[in-house]
Design a protein around this motif. Structure first.
Motif, PDB file in Angstrom:
ATOM      1  N   ILE A 330     -17.827 -31.062  -0.595  1.00 32.64           N
ATOM      2  CA  ILE A 330     -16.479 -30.521  -0.752  1.00 32.64           C
ATOM      3  C   ILE A 330     -15.477 -31.636  -0.498  1.00 32.64           C
ATOM      4  N   PRO A 331     -14.284 -31.541  -1.078  1.00 32.46           N
ATOM      5  CA  PRO A 331     -13.290 -32.595  -0.888  1.00 32.46           C
ATOM      6  C   PRO A 331     -12.553 -32.461   0.452  1.00 32.46           C
ATOM      7  N   LEU A 332     -12.696 -33.461   1.293  1.00 30.54           N
ATOM      8  CA  LEU A 332     -12.007 -33.510   2.576  1.00 30.54           C
ATOM      9  C   LEU A 332     -11.210 -34.811   2.679  1.00 30.54           C
ATOM     10  N   THR A 333     -10.023 -34.720   3.263  1.00 33.91           N
ATOM     11  CA  THR A 333      -9.213 -35.906   3.559  1.00 33.91           C
ATOM     12  C   THR A 333      -9.069 -36.000   5.074  1.00 33.91           C
ATOM     13  N   ILE A 334      -9.361 -37.182   5.619  1.00 31.68           N
ATOM     14  CA  ILE A 334      -9.377 -37.386   7.073  1.00 31.68           C
ATOM     15  C   ILE A 334      -8.360 -38.458   7.443  1.00 31.68           C
ATOM     16  N   GLU A 335      -7.501 -38.135   8.403  1.00 31.36           N
ATOM     17  CA  GLU A 335      -6.482 -39.110   8.812  1.00 31.36           C
ATOM     18  C   GLU A 335      -6.091 -38.899  10.271  1.00 31.36           C
ATOM     19  N   GLU A 336      -5.667 -39.986  10.920  1.00 27.02           N
ATOM     20  CA  GLU A 336      -5.118 -39.883  12.278  1.00 27.02           C
ATOM     21  C   GLU A 336      -3.620 -39.672  12.172  1.00 27.02           C
ATOM     22  N   VAL A 337      -3.104 -38.748  12.997  1.00 26.90           N
ATOM     23  CA  VAL A 337      -1.675 -38.435  12.975  1.00 26.90           C
ATOM     24  C   VAL A 337      -1.123 -38.488  14.392  1.00 26.90           C
ATOM     25  N   GLU A 338       0.191 -38.580  14.471  1.00 26.87           N
ATOM     26  CA  GLU A 338       0.855 -38.667  15.774  1.00 26.87           C
ATOM     27  C   GLU A 338       1.070 -37.289  16.385  1.00 26.87           C
ATOM     28  N   ILE A 339       1.412 -36.325  15.551  1.00 26.68           N
ATOM     29  CA  ILE A 339       1.707 -34.989  16.059  1.00 26.68           C
ATOM     30  C   ILE A 339       1.007 -33.930  15.198  1.00 26.68           C
ATOM     31  N   MET A 340       0.813 -32.769  15.788  1.00 27.06           N
ATOM     32  CA  MET A 340       0.252 -31.638  15.056  1.00 27.06           C
ATOM     33  C   MET A 340       1.346 -30.935  14.265  1.00 27.06           C
ATOM     34  N   GLU A 341       0.993 -30.566  13.044  1.00 27.38           N
ATOM     35  CA  GLU A 341       1.925 -29.777  12.239  1.00 27.38           C
ATOM     36  C   GLU A 341       1.562 -28.305  12.378  1.00 27.38           C
ATOM     37  N   LYS A 342       2.327 -27.474  11.703  1.00 31.18           N
ATOM     38  CA  LYS A 342       2.026 -26.059  11.699  1.00 31.18           C
ATOM     39  C   LYS A 342       0.670 -25.850  11.011  1.00 31.18           C
ATOM     40  N   GLY A 343      -0.180 -25.045  11.612  1.00 33.34           N
ATOM     41  CA  GLY A 343      -1.536 -24.880  11.103  1.00 33.34           C
ATOM     42  C   GLY A 343      -1.603 -24.139   9.778  1.00 33.34           C
ATOM     43  N   ALA A 344      -2.681 -24.385   9.032  1.00 35.61           N
ATOM     44  CA  ALA A 344      -2.978 -23.701   7.776  1.00 35.61           C
ATOM     45  C   ALA A 344      -4.491 -23.550   7.695  1.00 35.61           C
ATOM     46  N   PRO A 345      -5.004 -22.537   6.972  1.00 33.14           N
ATOM     47  CA  PRO A 345      -6.451 -22.302   6.926  1.00 33.14           C
ATOM     48  C   PRO A 345      -7.252 -23.501   6.432  1.00 33.14           C
ATOM     49  N   ASN A 346      -6.647 -24.293   5.544  1.00 34.18           N
ATOM     50  CA  ASN A 346      -7.389 -25.422   4.973  1.00 34.18           C
ATOM     51  C   ASN A 346      -7.190 -26.725   5.745  1.00 34.18           C
ATOM     52  N   VAL A 347      -6.522 -26.654   6.912  1.00 34.87           N
ATOM     53  CA  VAL A 347      -6.254 -27.850   7.720  1.00 34.87           C
ATOM     54  C   VAL A 347      -6.692 -27.594   9.153  1.00 34.87           C
ATOM     55  N   VAL A 348      -7.313 -28.605   9.764  1.00 34.72           N
ATOM     56  CA  VAL A 348      -7.684 -28.501  11.166  1.00 34.72           C
ATOM     57  C   VAL A 348      -7.240 -29.777  11.895  1.00 34.72           C
ATOM     58  N   PHE A 349      -6.770 -29.616  13.141  1.00 37.29           N
ATOM     59  CA  PHE A 349      -6.400 -30.749  14.004  1.00 37.29           C
ATOM     60  C   PHE A 349      -7.399 -30.798  15.149  1.00 37.29           C
ATOM     61  N   LEU A 350      -8.007 -31.962  15.353  1.00 39.13           N
ATOM     62  CA  LEU A 350      -9.071 -32.111  16.338  1.00 39.13           C
ATOM     63  C   LEU A 350      -8.795 -33.269  17.278  1.00 39.13           C
ATOM     64  N   ASP A 351      -9.381 -33.175  18.459  1.00 35.57           N
ATOM     65  CA  ASP A 351      -9.337 -34.284  19.416  1.00 35.57           C
ATOM     66  C   ASP A 351     -10.441 -35.263  19.032  1.00 35.57           C
ATOM     67  N   LYS A 352     -10.062 -36.387  18.519  1.00 32.89           N
ATOM     68  CA  LYS A 352     -11.033 -37.349  17.976  1.00 32.89           C
ATOM     69  C   LYS A 352     -12.036 -37.803  19.022  1.00 32.89           C
ATOM     70  N   GLU A 353     -11.594 -37.941  20.277  1.00 31.59           N
ATOM     71  CA  GLU A 353     -12.467 -38.478  21.319  1.00 31.59           C
ATOM     72  C   GLU A 353     -13.589 -37.495  21.687  1.00 31.59           C
ATOM     73  N   LYS A 354     -13.420 -36.252  21.345  1.00 35.88           N
ATOM     74  CA  LYS A 354     -14.441 -35.253  21.673  1.00 35.88           C
ATOM     75  C   LYS A 354     -15.557 -35.183  20.629  1.00 35.88           C
ATOM     76  N   LEU A 355     -15.363 -35.889  19.522  1.00 41.94           N
ATOM     77  CA  LEU A 355     -16.323 -35.831  18.413  1.00 41.94           C
ATOM     78  C   LEU A 355     -17.400 -36.893  18.546  1.00 41.94           C
ATOM     79  N   ASN A 356     -18.615 -36.525  18.161  1.00 43.86           N
ATOM     80  CA  ASN A 356     -19.731 -37.472  18.094  1.00 43.86           C
ATOM     81  C   ASN A 356     -20.038 -37.774  16.635  1.00 43.86           C
ATOM     82  N   TYR A 357     -19.981 -39.063  16.282  1.00 45.17           N
ATOM     83  CA  TYR A 357     -20.222 -39.464  14.888  1.00 45.17           C
ATOM     84  C   TYR A 357     -21.679 -39.859  14.696  1.00 45.17           C
ATOM     85  N   PRO A 358     -22.163 -39.768  13.443  1.00 44.60           N
ATOM     86  CA  PRO A 358     -21.444 -39.252  12.278  1.00 44.60           C
ATOM     87  C   PRO A 358     -21.290 -37.733  12.358  1.00 44.60           C
ATOM     88  N   LEU A 359     -20.179 -37.236  11.787  1.00 45.42           N
ATOM     89  CA  LEU A 359     -20.002 -35.798  11.656  1.00 45.42           C
ATOM     90  C   LEU A 359     -20.950 -35.278  10.569  1.00 45.42           C
TER      91      LEU A 359
END
Length: 435
Positions: A330-359
């Protein structure tokens, strides 16, 4: 007969006049007459002949006869030799069914390769009567009682309105030569038994039997057309298609009477044959499903869900730490941002440091659970889908974004509480699904 043939073409088969045609020619009187009529009518034809190698020298002589006929009319001829007995040994069914399968598969292949418009066969009114009687003896619906159709997609039968006697008389009047198939006189085959023993008795009892049968066929075809038109209207009202999947309201479907007759007409084109199973699905538990060779029908609460059969994927896809975009599965776009925007079903904001790679991207599996955002406890994914009223097919197509064995995001639906952005978050990862 030429005059009657041209009238039949004008009235029922005018689309053949400028078409490219294959004419199936066995060498028997029916196909020889069809060949002569096509040539005299100025049709653009190629003769095709199947040598099934079932009658030894006779089969080879049939082939040579057809080659000479083609040479006489200066038309191209295509011949294929089949090891029909060997094919039958490796497939279920009779010799006759094997020959039929091999013949029509080859015709379809030729039509595709040569860009042929139609394939003509020499089936006639007596053949249709025999088919009618065979189907009647086995139990059938209106389709079976309609005999052999004049047209079935690319297969066209321009002699279907003529009797065997008419064809034979024309061949004799014109001094045509043809081949006799000795196997046609063997009454061990059901069709031959009907042709040699039963049909003559019916004609003896009622001299106008074949003429009356022809008229009955017309009435049945007309009745069948009325049924098909009505069923198409019912489908327009009941079958709601979205993204290649059809939903059918069970309550509305159950209101149709007689119910089993409607179910047959509505679902037969999708290959279903076990009609008690289709009927039982209306009152089955949600999640129950049945299959044809090409389609599946699933009970999903208030609807039946109809879809083509697909191979269930159990693949997993990896997303590396420096990867910014995915297209498969599926098409996903991944980027680091400074602030969270208003949420939408097709967008998620995550704490990068809590993730174990590779996803990991994978489909959901039985036993999966996660901690839905905004909740303290965990929840089985199956229960989450039920509460969200996610249908069976959508569940199968659902993709999950995972960190190790933990679900991070039920993509497009809900994120996991454990990976949310909080006051201690240093790096915010924004992932957008553009499906």
């Amino acid at each position: 007969m030429l005059e009657e043939f041209n009238k039949e073409i004008k009235d029922r088969f005018s689309f053949l006049q400028k078409a490219s045609l294959l004419v199936a020619c066995s060498g028997g009187v029916d196909s020889v007459v069809l060949t002569h009529l096509c040539v005299k009518s100025g049709f653009k034809i190629i003769l095709v002949h199947c040598n099934f190698n079932l009658r030894g020298k006779e089969s080879d002589e049939d082939e040579q006869f057809v080659r000479r006929l083609a040479n006489q009319f200066k038309v191209e001829v295509l011949v294929k030799s089949f090891d029909t007995k060997h094919y039958t040994q490796n497939h279920k069914g009779s010799i006759q069914m094997a020959a039929r399968t091999l013949r029509y598969e080859w015709f379809a292949q030729l039509a595709a390769e040569r860009k042929i418009d139609y394939i003509l066969t020499a089936h006639h009114l007596d053949d249709s009567l025999e088919t009618f009687l065979i189907n009647l003896s086995r139990g059938t619906g209106i389709d079976g009682l309609s005999g052999i159709p004049a047209q079935n997609d690319k297969i066209v039968r321009p002699l279907i309105g003529f009797s065997r006697a008419e064809i034979l008389q024309y061949a004799k009047n014109e001094n045509f030569s043809w081949r006799e198939d000795s196997s046609n006189m063997e009454s061990k085959y059901l069709r031959n038994k009907i042709r040699l023993e039963i049909a003559p008795k019916l004609k003896e009892l009622q001299p106008a039997f074949l003429k009356n049968f022809k008229q009955t066929q017309v009435h049945l075809e007309q009745t069948n057309s009325l049924i098909k038109n009505h069923i198409n209207q019912v489908k327009e009202n009941l079958f709601k298609e979205k993204n290649g999947v059809i939903s059918i309201d069970i309550e509305a479907l159950s209101a149709l009477k007689p119910q089993k007759a409607y179910l047959y007409q509505l679902f037969k084109e999708y290959g279903f044959k076990e009609w008690d199973d289709v009927y039982g699905l209306l009152t089955a538990m949600s999640g129950k499903e049945i299959h044809s060779t090409t389609h599946r029908l699933v009970k999903d609460r208030t609807d039946l869900i109809l879809s083509t059969k697909e191979t269930k994927s159990r693949q997993t896809f990896l997303i590396e730490k420096d990867e910014l975009k995915t297209t498969i599965p599926i098409p996903l776009t991944i980027e680091e941002v400074e602030i969270m925007e208003k949420g939408a079903p097709n967008v998620v904001f995550l704490d990068k440091e809590k993730l174990n790679y590779p996803l990991i991207l994978r489909n959901w599996q039985k036993g999966d659970y996660f901690y839905p955002s905004g909740m303290k406890g965990k929840k089985k994914l199956s229960k989450f889908f039920k509460d969200e009223k996610v249908d069976v097919l959508s569940k199968e197509k659902q993709w999950l974004l995972c960190s190790g064995e933990h679900i991070v995001w039920v993509i497009g639906r809900r994120s996991d509480e454990r990976y949310k952005v909080d006051d201690s978050t240093k790096n915010i990862l924004k992932i957008t699904c553009s499906v």
